[in-house]
Scaffold this motif. Structure first.
Motif, PDB file in Angstrom:
ATOM      1  N   SER A 172       5.353   8.490  11.716  1.00  0.00           N
ATOM      2  CA  SER A 172       6.143   8.750  13.234  1.00  0.00           C
ATOM      3  C   SER A 172       7.271   8.270  13.876  1.00  0.00           C
ATOM      4  CB  SER A 172       5.086   9.857  13.945  1.00  0.00           C
ATOM      5  OG  SER A 172       4.677  10.732  13.811  1.00  0.00           O
ATOM      6  N   VAL A 173       7.350   6.225  13.065  1.00  0.00           N
ATOM      7  CA  VAL A 173       7.989   5.997  14.335  1.00  0.00           C
ATOM      8  C   VAL A 173       9.377   5.212  13.237  1.00  0.00           C
ATOM      9  CG1 VAL A 173       6.677   4.357  14.279  1.00  0.00           C
ATOM     10  CG2 VAL A 173       8.477   4.475  16.107  1.00  0.00           C
ATOM     11  N   TYR A 174       8.683   5.056  11.648  1.00  0.00           N
ATOM     12  CA  TYR A 174       9.321   3.901  10.556  1.00  0.00           C
ATOM     13  C   TYR A 174      10.326   5.189  10.163  1.00  0.00           C
ATOM     14  CZ  TYR A 174       6.816   0.392  12.269  1.00  0.00           C
ATOM     15  OH  TYR A 174       6.730  -0.688  13.399  1.00  0.00           O
ATOM     16  N   PHE A 175      11.449   4.840   9.468  1.00  0.00           N
ATOM     17  CA  PHE A 175      12.151   5.729   8.478  1.00  0.00           C
ATOM     18  C   PHE A 175      11.619   5.874   7.049  1.00  0.00           C
ATOM     19  CE2 PHE A 175      16.601   6.880   5.782  1.00  0.00           C
ATOM     20  CZ  PHE A 175      16.628   7.825   6.397  1.00  0.00           C
ATOM     21  N   ALA A 176      10.558   5.076   6.495  1.00  0.00           N
ATOM     22  CA  ALA A 176      10.606   4.557   5.314  1.00  0.00           C
ATOM     23  C   ALA A 176       9.060   3.896   6.111  1.00  0.00           C
ATOM     24  CB  ALA A 176      10.826   3.712   4.523  1.00  0.00           C
ATOM     25  N   GLY A 177       7.691   3.986   4.567  1.00  0.00           N
ATOM     26  CA  GLY A 177       7.014   3.302   4.633  1.00  0.00           C
ATOM     27  C   GLY A 177       5.314   3.221   2.894  1.00  0.00           C
TER      28      GLY A 177
END
Length: 546
Positions: free
Chosen positions: A189-194
Motif C-alpha cells: 500500500s505504500v511501496y511500488f514493489a516488494g
C-alpha cells in the motif's frame, strides 16, 4: 500489569540484509528461536516476534520510536491531518505542499529545496542516509514483522502441545498468517514493489509489483481464516491467544477474539486492501461490489479488534509519545505534532466531536519557515477531551487511557461499506451509515439521510466523515491518494477552498493547496544496496515524476 516479554531472537530481517543486527533484542531470561520448540516457548516467541521485533525494535528506530510513531506519523502528515516541527527523518519536509495560493492571490512555494516532495524523497533515498531516509522505516518494520511470523510458522508443527494440539497450532498459525497479511498489506500500500518471502532466515532478490504484494497479503489473510475455521476446541484456542495478546491490551475493544470475530476482522482488512489501493476514478462497479460484500461480513459493533495501550513502563507504546495521537495532544506550543487546519475544517458546524477534542488558541502557532507553507495552526488537541458526555475522545496522555487501533475497526468498516453503497447507487443506505456513526460517536449532528442529497453531496459527506472519524490511524494518506488530492492541481488534484494560516498569522479560507506528492514510494536504497533486484524482477522505482 503484565509486561510484554522481550525475546532474545537473532532473526534475520526478511530482506534488509545489510541491517540484520536490528533484531537483536537481548534478554537471556527469555527463549531464543532455537529453544522455542515447547508450547510456552513458542507462545513467548509468537508474542515477541510480533510486538517487539515487528513494531518496536528496528535499527535507526526513528525519532519518536516504534512503527506507530514514525511510519504511521508519515502517513498522517502526508494526509494533512497533522504537521511536524521536528526535522528528524524529514518529518518537517515530507508533508510540505509544492505550493499554496492564498486568498489574496499570493503563491507561496515550498520553502525547502527541492520544492517537489517526490524529488526530495529520491534525493534522500540513499543507503548512506540510513536514519535520515523516510523510505527505510516502513519497509524495515514490516519485513521484520514478516520474518517474525515466518519463524513462528517454521516451528509450530514440530512443537508439542498439551490439550487439543491442532486447535492450539491453528491459533498460532492464524496469528502468524494474520500478521503476514498485515505486513504485506502495508508494504503493497505504500511501496511500488516488494519481496515475497516465507523463509525464517534469509531473503530473495525477486521483486514483484505492488499489486502482487497486495495479492499476497490477501492470500495470507485467507490462510489465517482457514486456520481459524479449523479450530475445533475454542477453549484451547482462546488459551493460546489470551497468552499472546498482552493482558493490558485486553481492555475496551481489545480482547481475545473468537474465530468468527477474527474472520470478520480479516474481511475488513481485505476490504481495506482493495479500497486504499484503487483510485476512485479507476474503481469499477465490480470492485465496489466486492468491497461492499467484504464489509457486510466485516467487523461488527461488538467484535474485538486489534488494539494497543500504554502501561506504566511503556512496554509497547507510551502514553505521552510513539503514536500520532499522543504526539499531537497538547497546546500548539507543547505538542510534537500540530493539528492541521484542514482536519478542523472537515468537521461540520456544531459537531460535538470538534468541541470535545480541539481547542482554538488565542494566537496562531507559526512554525519555522522550513516547516512548510501550510503548517501553521490555531488548534491544539485536548488531553482527554473536555468531558462532553457520550462524545468520542481522540487523545489522552494518561497511562492506559488511549486505545490505539493497530488494524481495522467497526467505524472504519462501516464507512467503507457506506462509500461502496454510495458509489453503487444506494446513496440513502450509505448516508444512514454515516448518521449511525455520528450518533455512535456523539457528534450531535442532524441526519443527512432522507434529505435528497445528490451523489456529489453524499460523497463529500463520506469524505469529510472519514477524515474526522479516523484521524491518527495511518489511513489519511491512503484516502488522499485514492481521492486524487495528492495529485498535481494541473491534473485535477489538490485541495481548493482550503483554510490556511500564513506566516503573518492571516487566515485564508479559500486557498488552493497543490500537494503534488509521490503516490507509491520507490524501494528503499537501504534494501537495494545489499539485495539488488534479480532477473525478472518488477520495477523497483515508481516512474511518476521521473
Amino acid at each position: 500489569m503484565k509486561k510484554i516479554k522481550l525475546l532474545s531472537m537473532l532473526l534475520l530481517l526478511g530482506s534488509m540484509l545489510g541491517c540484520k543486527d536490528q533484531l537483536d533484542v537481548k534478554n537471556p531470561n527469555q527463549p531464543t528461536t532455537g529453544s522455542a520448540n515447547s508450547e510456552s516457548g513458542l507462545i513467548n516467541l509468537a508474542q515477541g516476534a510480533i510486538y517487539v521485533n515487528g513494531f518496536l525494535t528496528v535499527k535507526y528506530g526513528g525519532f519518536y520510536g516504534g512503527f506507530f510513531g514514525d511510519p504511521v506519523g508519515y502517513h498522517e502528515i502526508m494526509g494533512d491531518v497533522i504537521g511536524a516541527e521536528a526535522a528528524n527523518q524529514r518529518l518537517n519536509e515530507i508533508g510540505v505542499a509544492n505550493y499554496v495560493v492564498l486568498d489574496n492571490g499570493t503563491k507561496v512555494m515550498n520553502p525547502n529545496s527541492p520544492t517537489l516532495q517526490p524529488d526530495m524523497l529520491r534525493q534522500v533515498n540513499i543507503n548512506a542516509n540510513a536514519s535520515d531516509n523516510p523510505l527505510y522505516y516502513e519497509w524495515a518494520y514490516m519485513y521484520s514483522l514478516n520474518t517474525g511470523a515466518n519463524n513462528v510458522l517454521a516451528l509450530v508443527d514440530a512443537t508439542t502441545f498439551t490439550g487439543d494440539a491442532e486447535s492450539k497450532k491453528n491459533a498460532l498459525k492464524a496469528w502468524a498468517y494474520w500478521w503476514k497479511g498485515y505486513a504485506y498489506g502495508r508494504i503493497g500500500s505504500v511501496y511500488f514493489a516488494g519481496i515475497i518471502n516465507d523463509q525464517p532466515v534469509g531473503t530473495n532478490d525477486v521483486f514483484v509489483s505492488k499489486e502482487a504484494i497486495i495479492a499476497e497479503s490477501n492470500a495470507n489473510y485467507d490462510k489465517a481464516a482457514a486456520a481459524l475455521s479449523a479450530v475445533s476446541n475454542v477453549s484451547d484456542y482462546s488459551a493460546i491467544i489470551g497468552k499472546i495478546i498482552p493482558a493490558f491490551f485486553q481492555v475496551g475493544k481489545g480482547g481475545i477474539l473468537t474465530p468468527d470475530m477474527w474472520k470478520r476482522n480479516i474481511n475488513s482488512m481485505k476490504a481495506r486492501n482493495l479500497l486504499v489501493n484503487t483510485t476512485v476514478k479507476e474503481m469499477t462497479p465490480a470492485q465496489w461490489t466486492s468491497i461492499a460484500s467484504l464489509a457486510k461480513d466485516g467487523i461488527t459493533a461488538t467484535d474485538y479488534v486489534f488494539t494497543a495501550r500504554s502501561n506504566e513502563t511503556s512496554d509497547f507504546i507510551s502514553a505521552t509519545g510513539s503514536t500520532p495521537s499522543a504526539l499531537t495532544v497538547g497546546t500548539t506550543k507543547t505538542s510534537n505534532f500540530k493539528v492541521s487546519e484542514r482536519l478542523i475544517q472537515d468537521f461540520k458546524a456544531g459537531d460535538k466531536r470538534l468541541e470535545n477534542n480541539f481547542a482554538i488558541e488565542a494566537n496562531p502557532w507559526i512554525g519555522n519557515n522550513d516547516r512548510g507553507n501550510i503548517f501553521n495552526t490555531r488548534y491544539g488537541l485536548i488531553d482527554g477531551g473536555k468531558g462532553l458526555p457520550g462524545v468520542v475522545v481522540l487523545g489522552s496522555k494518561s497511562v492506559g487511557e488511549y486505545e490505539f487501533y493497530m488494524a481495522a475497526t467497526y467505524e472504519e468498516n462501516q464507512l467503507t461499506l457506506a462509500e461502496a453503497l454510495i458509489n453503487t447507487g444506494d446513496i440513502e443506505g450509505g448516508l444512514k451509515i454515516i448518521d449511525a456513526i455520528r450518533t455512535l460517536q456523539g457528534a450531535g449532528l442532524a441526519p443527512v439521510a432522507g434529505k435528497g442529497l445528490t451523489l456529489a453531496a453524499a460523497k463529500e459527506e463520506l469524505r469529510s466523515e472519514r477524515r474526522v472519524v479516523l484521524p491518527f490511524r495511518g489511513l489519511a494518506f491512503y484516502d488522499a491518494r485514492r481521492w486524487g488530492i495528492i495529485d498535481d492541481v494541473a491534473t485535477g488534484g489538490g485541495r481548493k477552498g482550503a483554510v490556511v494560516v500564513d506566516k503573518a498569522g492571516v487566515v485564508s479560507k479559500n486557498a488552493t493547496i497543490n500537494y503534488n506528492f509521490l503516490d507509491y514510494w520507490d524501494v528503499p536504497a537501504n534494501e537495494l544496496a545489499y539485495n539488488k533486484a534479480g532477473a525478472g524482477s518488477a520495477a523497483v522505482q515508481n516512474p511518476k515524476g521521473l
